[in-house]
Write a protein that holds these residues in place. Structure first.
Motif, mmCIF file in Angstrom:
data_model
loop_
_atom_site.group_PDB
_atom_site.id
_atom_site.type_symbol
_atom_site.label_atom_id
_atom_site.label_comp_id
_atom_site.label_asym_id
_atom_site.label_seq_id
_atom_site.Cartn_x
_atom_site.Cartn_y
_atom_site.Cartn_z
ATOM 1 N N VAL A 294 1.082 -1.352 0.074
ATOM 2 C CA VAL A 294 -0.144 0.073 0.010
ATOM 3 C C VAL A 294 0.997 1.232 -0.053
ATOM 4 C CG1 VAL A 294 -1.832 1.403 1.379
ATOM 5 C CG2 VAL A 294 -2.029 -1.164 0.950
ATOM 6 N N GLY A 295 1.819 1.110 0.656
ATOM 7 C CA GLY A 295 2.967 2.377 0.754
ATOM 8 C C GLY A 295 3.712 2.711 -0.413
ATOM 9 N N ALA A 296 3.954 1.550 -1.076
ATOM 10 C CA ALA A 296 4.518 1.475 -2.713
ATOM 11 C C ALA A 296 3.609 2.255 -3.590
ATOM 12 C CB ALA A 296 5.190 0.507 -2.952
ATOM 13 N N LEU A 297 2.411 1.842 -3.522
ATOM 14 C CA LEU A 297 1.193 2.308 -4.444
ATOM 15 C C LEU A 297 1.008 3.722 -4.164
ATOM 16 C CD1 LEU A 297 -1.217 -0.760 -4.279
ATOM 17 C CD2 LEU A 297 0.095 0.323 -6.441
ATOM 18 N N LEU A 298 0.955 3.960 -2.903
ATOM 19 C CA LEU A 298 0.669 5.478 -2.604
ATOM 20 C C LEU A 298 1.806 6.327 -3.227
ATOM 21 C CD1 LEU A 298 -0.649 5.425 0.956
ATOM 22 C CD2 LEU A 298 -1.912 6.021 -1.117
ATOM 23 N N VAL A 299 3.052 5.826 -3.144
ATOM 24 C CA VAL A 299 4.150 6.705 -3.743
ATOM 25 C C VAL A 299 4.013 6.652 -5.313
ATOM 26 C CG1 VAL A 299 6.623 6.672 -4.089
ATOM 27 C CG2 VAL A 299 5.636 6.233 -1.947
ATOM 28 N N ILE A 300 3.497 5.863 -5.989
ATOM 29 C CA ILE A 300 3.556 5.779 -7.523
ATOM 30 C C ILE A 300 2.087 6.726 -7.776
ATOM 31 C CG2 ILE A 300 2.967 4.414 -9.565
ATOM 32 C CD1 ILE A 300 4.421 2.066 -7.963
ATOM 33 N N GLN A 301 1.040 6.558 -6.968
ATOM 34 C CA GLN A 301 0.017 7.386 -7.169
ATOM 35 C C GLN A 301 0.078 8.819 -7.199
ATOM 36 O OE1 GLN A 301 -2.551 5.344 -4.216
ATOM 37 N NE2 GLN A 301 -3.568 4.361 -5.901
ATOM 38 N N LEU A 302 1.126 9.009 -5.984
ATOM 39 C CA LEU A 302 1.399 10.475 -5.884
ATOM 40 C C LEU A 302 2.251 11.200 -7.254
ATOM 41 C CD1 LEU A 302 1.946 13.089 -4.204
ATOM 42 C CD2 LEU A 302 3.958 11.880 -3.262
ATOM 43 N N ILE A 303 3.180 10.276 -7.515
ATOM 44 C CA ILE A 303 3.938 10.646 -8.759
ATOM 45 C C ILE A 303 3.086 10.823 -10.005
ATOM 46 C CG2 ILE A 303 5.450 9.801 -10.571
ATOM 47 C CD1 ILE A 303 6.776 8.049 -7.968
ATOM 48 N N TYR A 304 2.099 9.729 -10.141
ATOM 49 C CA TYR A 304 1.128 10.088 -11.421
ATOM 50 C C TYR A 304 0.196 11.337 -11.296
ATOM 51 C CZ TYR A 304 1.788 5.797 -13.904
ATOM 52 O OH TYR A 304 1.939 4.746 -14.899
ATOM 53 N N THR A 305 -0.232 11.571 -9.792
ATOM 54 C CA THR A 305 -0.898 12.830 -9.787
ATOM 55 C C THR A 305 -0.086 14.074 -10.123
ATOM 56 O OG1 THR A 305 -2.052 11.887 -7.902
ATOM 57 C CG2 THR A 305 -2.250 14.118 -7.978
ATOM 58 N N ARG A 306 0.924 14.011 -9.545
ATOM 59 C CA ARG A 306 1.971 15.264 -10.070
ATOM 60 C C ARG A 306 1.933 15.448 -11.425
ATOM 61 N NH1 ARG A 306 1.870 19.029 -6.264
ATOM 62 N NH2 ARG A 306 3.783 19.869 -6.692
ATOM 63 N N LEU A 307 2.311 14.300 -12.152
ATOM 64 C CA LEU A 307 2.620 14.067 -13.580
ATOM 65 C C LEU A 307 1.398 14.688 -14.240
ATOM 66 C CD1 LEU A 307 4.145 13.480 -16.032
ATOM 67 C CD2 LEU A 307 3.284 10.929 -15.851
ATOM 68 N N ILE A 308 0.053 14.566 -13.830
ATOM 69 C CA ILE A 308 -1.179 14.756 -14.470
ATOM 70 C C ILE A 308 -1.431 16.367 -14.328
ATOM 71 C CG2 ILE A 308 -3.589 14.871 -14.301
ATOM 72 C CD1 ILE A 308 -3.199 11.692 -13.705
ATOM 73 N N LEU A 309 -0.869 17.037 -13.227
ATOM 74 C CA LEU A 309 -1.122 18.397 -12.965
ATOM 75 C C LEU A 309 0.047 19.086 -14.002
ATOM 76 C CD1 LEU A 309 -1.283 18.410 -9.120
ATOM 77 C CD2 LEU A 309 -3.006 18.869 -10.773
ATOM 78 N N LEU A 310 1.283 18.428 -13.910
ATOM 79 C CA LEU A 310 2.221 19.123 -14.983
ATOM 80 C C LEU A 310 1.870 19.139 -16.477
ATOM 81 C CD1 LEU A 310 4.965 20.275 -15.568
ATOM 82 C CD2 LEU A 310 5.647 17.924 -15.527
ATOM 83 N N LEU A 311 1.225 18.092 -16.766
ATOM 84 C CA LEU A 311 0.722 17.817 -18.172
ATOM 85 C C LEU A 311 -0.468 18.761 -18.453
ATOM 86 C CD1 LEU A 311 0.753 13.977 -18.833
ATOM 87 C CD2 LEU A 311 2.411 15.663 -19.806
ATOM 88 N N SER A 312 -1.354 18.867 -17.274
ATOM 89 C CA SER A 312 -2.431 19.758 -17.454
ATOM 90 C C SER A 312 -2.165 21.122 -17.851
ATOM 91 C CB SER A 312 -3.476 19.642 -16.350
ATOM 92 O OG SER A 312 -3.964 18.488 -16.086
ATOM 93 N N MET A 313 -1.158 21.706 -17.138
ATOM 94 C CA MET A 313 -0.583 22.893 -17.277
ATOM 95 C C MET A 313 0.310 23.045 -18.769
ATOM 96 S SD MET A 313 0.591 24.476 -13.660
ATOM 97 C CE MET A 313 1.815 23.199 -13.404
#
Length: 405
Positions: A294-313
């Protein structure tokens, strides 16, 4: 102000029809998964009829050789193999008759250790379930399954009798079913859920641009608040799905204990060569495994979320973002090749580390034939990707042409 803005974002996200849809789909999957467990048949299972038949056939041969010994060399080999093998088989049957699961686990571990010495996929075959359609590695899978089972049963034999049952032996209890789900497709489903939660986190603000830009919150804080809201929803999504699987399966087969062991393929073993003994495996409590997963999944989810925000801009297109991130998610399914790492090192392909359950259990090391697939190396690669994303966000926020939506 930041706390109020976070609560505002969280309420919006939780009330979104898209979020409710994602939650419902995952819960439906969890319920269906629970019903499927009723017909789940592990390859290495408690099958008294099969054990009894195998024991009788081999014992009849041993009795025949004792009465009229053959001088052929193969007969001597068969007697040398079947004698300790049948002793372990008899101990398994006796333990089952006495409802002694500790004794059964100890005898079963011994049975598989003997099996590893004599099963060669030519004259003595592995359990038939390994020989499935288009599985060109049945013998290697058999060695993996036998060695893992031998180590696991040895650990079971050291547990309290109150912790053991047939469901535990077959890894069918609630917490063990959650473990098996994380070895399968649950990580990919959770990452997909995060993708749908985050994909319009920033772009949706176009509908009320003036109100959004009027918030007295710094741009960096806005991005982190949106990230935190998505991450909290993702955590709720994961825990609720895993909770339903644990509860639904636990009501059928027992809930299990977080101290139950699971077999881990050791990173110290040269994964390019066939497994020869149970020493290739270690054990870890299933509770620790689930926390790590679960901890590793949260790290990967965090990275995906930040990547989506960057791509959105950068791209400002929800469809393009969805295609790009979706491609990143399915890349492991497209480009993975079994044992490819035996000829070419694939451990630097960070996208292969998304299947965190297989990475933590060591199955990826076995599957790709490389000992380099470890959680620490995967987190290192994800850390590099995260750093690049944060650098991109920093320069975009400082750019003269910067605008949110």
């Amino acid at each position: 102000m930041i706390k109020d803005y976070f609560l505002f974002e969280l309420r919006q996200l939780l009330r979104s029809k898209k979020t409710i849809g994602v939650f419902c789909l995952l819960l439906i999957y969890a319920v269906v998964y629970c019903f499927q467990q009723q017909s789940y048949r592990p390859i290495e299972r408690v099958d008294q009829a099969e054990m009894s038949q195998r024991y009788q056939v081999r014992q009849a041969y041993l009795d025949e050789q004792a009465a009229d010994t053959s001088e052929h060399w193969s007969a001597g080999l068969a007697v040398a193999a079947f004698t300790p093998w049948n002793q372990a088989e008899k101990a398994r049957l006796d333990a089952l008759a006495a409802d002694d699961w500790q004794g059964y686990a100890a005898a079963t571990s011994q049975w598989y250790q003997v099996a590893l010495q004599y099963t060669d996929d030519q004259s003595i075959f592995f359990t038939a379930d390994y020989y499935t359609y288009k599985n060109y590695y049945a013998a290697y899978d058999g060695l993996f399954g036998y060695a893992a089972t031998a180590r696991l049963m040895e650990s079971y034999s050291q547990l309290s009798p109150t912790q053991l049952s047939q469901a535990v032996m077959e890894q069918k209890t609630g917490i063990q079913t959650v473990y098996r789900g994380l070895l399968d497709r649950l990580p990919l489903l959770f990452l997909s859920g995060t993708l749908f939660l985050a994909i319009d986190s920033l772009l949706k603000e176009r509908k009320h641009r003036s109100l959004f830009l009027a918030f007295p919150v710094a741009a960096e804080d806005i991005l982190w608040v949106k990230t935190a809201a998505v991450m909290l929803c993702s955590l709720i999504m994961m825990l609720s799905t895993l909770g339903v699987i644990w509860l639904g399966t636990g009501l059928q087969f027992g809930f299990g204990s977080s101290s139950l062991p699971v077999a881990i393929y050791s990173a110290d073993v040269d994964a390019r060569y066939p497994i020869s003994s149970m020493e290739a495996f270690t054990t870890q409590s299933v509770g620790v495994f689930l926390l790590q997963c679960v901890g590793a999944l949260l790290v990967i989810q965090l990275i995906y979320t930040r990547l989506i925000l960057l791509l959105s801009m950068l791209l400002r297109s929800e469809v393009v973002n969805l295609v790009l991130i979706g491609f990143c998610l399915v890349t492991p399914l497209i480009f993975q090749h079994r044992w490819f790492s035996a000829f070419l090192d694939r451990t630097n392909n960070f996208y292969l580390y998304q299947d965190v359950g297989s990475i933590l259990s060591g199955y990826s090391r076995f599957y790709f034939g490389s000992s380099g697939f470890t959680l620490s190396k995967g987190l290192l690669w994800f850390g590099v990707v995260w750093l690049l994303i944060e650098v991109g966000l920093f320069f975009k926020l400082k750019s003269k042409s910067f605008r949110f939506v």
